[in-house]
Design an enzyme around this catalytic site. Sequence first.
Site, short mmCIF file in Angstrom:
data_model
loop_
_atom_site.label_atom_id
_atom_site.label_comp_id
_atom_site.label_asym_id
_atom_site.label_seq_id
_atom_site.Cartn_x
_atom_site.Cartn_y
_atom_site.Cartn_z
N ASN A 87 0.54 -1.04 -0.17
CA ASN A 87 0.09 0.03 0.04
C ASN A 87 0.66 1.16 -0.20
O ASN A 87 1.65 0.93 0.67
CB ASN A 87 -0.50 -0.42 0.78
CG ASN A 87 -1.85 -1.16 1.12
OD1 ASN A 87 -2.84 -1.64 0.41
ND2 ASN A 87 -2.27 -1.71 1.91
N HIS A 100 6.34 -1.45 3.28
CA HIS A 100 5.42 -2.79 4.50
C HIS A 100 5.07 -3.99 2.76
O HIS A 100 4.13 -2.96 2.18
CB HIS A 100 5.07 -3.05 5.31
CG HIS A 100 4.53 -2.22 5.81
ND1 HIS A 100 4.42 -0.58 5.44
CD2 HIS A 100 2.57 -2.44 5.64
CE1 HIS A 100 3.06 -0.08 5.64
NE2 HIS A 100 2.13 -1.37 5.32
#
Length: 114
Positions: A87, A100
């Site tokens: 994201n 991440h």
Amino acid sequence: MADCLFCRIVKKQIPATVVEETDQTLAFRDINPRAPVHVLVIPKDHIPALMDFRPEHAAILMAVHQTIQKVAEKENVAHSGFRVVVNNGKDSGQAVAHVHYHVLGGRGLNWPPG
Ligand code: 5GP
Ligand code: ZN
């Protein structure tokens, strides 16, 4: 970064279930798993988001991908298949400003995601 949640996990100041660790990367289980396998793979260096990667981060990117491969093997999804999600920014719902990679698997995954 002192006030970054994932930097604190890297420094072991906050507990996490570590799946794989290298000099440059850490892989740990998501606290709110969305699939039977839901592991977060991060560079140990504080890079806020995918848009912040620069050519000098090439070795880190390769290390992250190698750790993703290792996690897929360890979690037995290398052959069954898995999804990697990063994201980036507000519309994606990115909640933690330390880049991440979500590694999701262990069940059939819908496409397209919501
Ligand atoms: P994002 O929405 O930013 O792409 O994903 C952040 C992820 O971090 C979420 O899936 C969330 O469940 C996970 N998360 C948030 N806080 C913690 C924590 O303290 N420990 C672990 N292991 N995962 C966390
Ligand atoms: Zn950080």
